[in-house]
Write a protein that holds these residues in place. Sequence first.
Motif, PDB file in Angstrom:
ATOM      1  N   VAL A  45      -2.267  -7.184   9.230  1.00 45.46           N
ATOM      2  CA  VAL A  45      -3.069  -8.406   9.108  1.00 45.46           C
ATOM      3  C   VAL A  45      -2.785  -9.097   7.774  1.00 45.46           C
ATOM      4  O   VAL A  45      -2.613 -10.323   7.707  1.00 45.46           O
ATOM      5  CB  VAL A  45      -4.570  -8.084   9.245  1.00 45.46           C
ATOM      6  CG1 VAL A  45      -5.418  -9.287   8.827  1.00 45.46           C
ATOM      7  CG2 VAL A  45      -4.903  -7.693  10.678  1.00 45.46           C
ATOM      8  N   ASN A  46      -2.726  -8.312   6.691  1.00 45.79           N
ATOM      9  CA  ASN A  46      -2.466  -8.898   5.374  1.00 45.79           C
ATOM     10  C   ASN A  46      -1.094  -9.564   5.317  1.00 45.79           C
ATOM     11  O   ASN A  46      -0.926 -10.625   4.712  1.00 45.79           O
ATOM     12  CB  ASN A  46      -2.574  -7.824   4.294  1.00 45.79           C
ATOM     13  CG  ASN A  46      -4.006  -7.390   4.051  1.00 45.79           C
ATOM     14  OD1 ASN A  46      -4.950  -8.122   4.352  1.00 45.79           O
ATOM     15  ND2 ASN A  46      -4.191  -6.196   3.508  1.00 45.79           N
ATOM     16  N   ASP A  84      -3.271  -1.282  10.610  1.00 51.29           N
ATOM     17  CA  ASP A  84      -3.618  -2.598  11.152  1.00 51.29           C
ATOM     18  C   ASP A  84      -3.975  -3.572  10.027  1.00 51.29           C
ATOM     19  O   ASP A  84      -3.635  -4.760  10.087  1.00 51.29           O
ATOM     20  CB  ASP A  84      -4.783  -2.481  12.133  1.00 51.29           C
ATOM     21  CG  ASP A  84      -4.383  -1.811  13.443  1.00 51.29           C
ATOM     22  OD1 ASP A  84      -3.172  -1.714  13.711  1.00 51.29           O
ATOM     23  OD2 ASP A  84      -5.278  -1.378  14.183  1.00 51.29           O
ATOM     24  N   THR A  85      -4.657  -3.071   8.994  1.00 44.84           N
ATOM     25  CA  THR A  85      -5.014  -3.929   7.863  1.00 44.84           C
ATOM     26  C   THR A  85      -3.774  -4.441   7.158  1.00 44.84           C
ATOM     27  O   THR A  85      -3.697  -5.626   6.782  1.00 44.84           O
ATOM     28  CB  THR A  85      -5.895  -3.159   6.868  1.00 44.84           C
ATOM     29  OG1 THR A  85      -7.087  -2.723   7.525  1.00 44.84           O
ATOM     30  CG2 THR A  85      -6.269  -4.037   5.684  1.00 44.84           C
ATOM     31  N   ASP A  86      -2.786  -3.584   6.978  1.00 39.18           N
ATOM     32  CA  ASP A  86      -1.550  -4.004   6.323  1.00 39.18           C
ATOM     33  C   ASP A  86      -0.825  -5.073   7.142  1.00 39.18           C
ATOM     34  O   ASP A  86      -0.264  -6.023   6.583  1.00 39.18           O
ATOM     35  CB  ASP A  86      -0.632  -2.803   6.117  1.00 39.18           C
ATOM     36  CG  ASP A  86      -1.153  -1.864   5.048  1.00 39.18           C
ATOM     37  OD1 ASP A  86      -1.983  -2.298   4.231  1.00 39.18           O
ATOM     38  OD2 ASP A  86      -0.729  -0.702   5.031  1.00 39.18           O
ATOM     39  N   ARG A 121       0.822  -1.205   0.000  1.00 33.70           N
ATOM     40  CA  ARG A 121       0.000   0.000   0.000  1.00 33.70           C
ATOM     41  C   ARG A 121       0.863   1.265   0.000  1.00 33.70           C
ATOM     42  O   ARG A 121       0.545   2.261  -0.654  1.00 33.70           O
ATOM     43  CB  ARG A 121      -0.946   0.002   1.201  1.00 33.70           C
ATOM     44  CG  ARG A 121      -2.120   0.967   1.041  1.00 33.70           C
ATOM     45  CD  ARG A 121      -2.934   1.055   2.330  1.00 33.70           C
ATOM     46  NE  ARG A 121      -3.316  -0.247   2.835  1.00 33.70           N
ATOM     47  CZ  ARG A 121      -4.444  -0.868   2.482  1.00 33.70           C
ATOM     48  NH1 ARG A 121      -5.254  -0.318   1.607  1.00 33.70           N
ATOM     49  NH2 ARG A 121      -4.733  -2.047   3.017  1.00 33.70           N
ATOM     50  N   HIS A 124      -4.982   2.452   7.659  1.00 31.94           N
ATOM     51  CA  HIS A 124      -4.764   1.138   7.066  1.00 31.94           C
ATOM     52  C   HIS A 124      -3.647   0.343   7.745  1.00 31.94           C
ATOM     53  O   HIS A 124      -3.360  -0.781   7.331  1.00 31.94           O
ATOM     54  CB  HIS A 124      -4.416   1.286   5.583  1.00 31.94           C
ATOM     55  CG  HIS A 124      -5.499   1.925   4.767  1.00 31.94           C
ATOM     56  ND1 HIS A 124      -6.733   1.343   4.590  1.00 31.94           N
ATOM     57  CD2 HIS A 124      -5.524   3.097   4.079  1.00 31.94           C
ATOM     58  CE1 HIS A 124      -7.485   2.126   3.813  1.00 31.94           C
ATOM     59  NE2 HIS A 124      -6.777   3.187   3.504  1.00 31.94           N
TER      60      HIS A 124
END
Length: 249
Positions: free
Chosen positions: A221-222, A217-219, A142, A215
């Motif tokens: 997790v991914n 935390d999302t990164d 990202r 983003h």
Amino acid sequence: MTAPLLISDPASGVRKLTLNRPDRANAIDGAMGDGLLVALQEAASSQIRVVLIEARGNNFCGGFDFSGIEAMSEGDLLLRFVRIEQILQALWDGPFVSIVRTHGAAFGAGADLIASCTYRLGTPTCRFRFPGYRFGIALGTRRLGCLLGEHRARSILLANATLSAPEALESGLLSHVAATAELDAKVEEIVSGLDDLDYAAITSLLRNVRQMREHADTDLVNLVRSAARPGIRERIACYRANAAVVRKR
């Protein structure tokens, strides 16, 4: 034993971090990863205004150090990748201006580290590659898209393209390209240009223009999902074997 990361304070409010594994192309092993994260966290809590990152040797950073992974558990291997994502987030979201001076090769996590900095300076012989998806690791994607634009980042990642210094400058991966002596002057210019901004102003400025904070935390997790997928060691072994074949051509 030589420290994998050298830390110094060359000027008031400036912290310099020097990657110091030149015999391993400054590849990031566990000790260097832990040291980088702690150093960045300490800079963030010490009102450091500028973090400067450099490297010794012929190359800036060869990326993730794969040596010895055969003996590591998948959990330990996952933690190593998580540390790198934490380092990238600490740079991207840090309350300080980050300046990186790169030279030679910067591949994988080394290239991601550069893409996470505020100012990205390089010599004309720099080259960059982001091969993580070749062994299934979603790291830094990202941020690269934010920096280069979705279309350009996607094209580079799909092709596993190697960018030259002119290409990196044109795309926005590098913000300045010059010979080493000129980069010294550029660093001084950047630092002196911040003299009329106090710590609170720098922190506020960076926070207000920064993208992607929501983003983070999302990164993470991914990344964890990609690294936790069964067969990570086998994917890395296949990638390394293919890379060795390419180098011999």
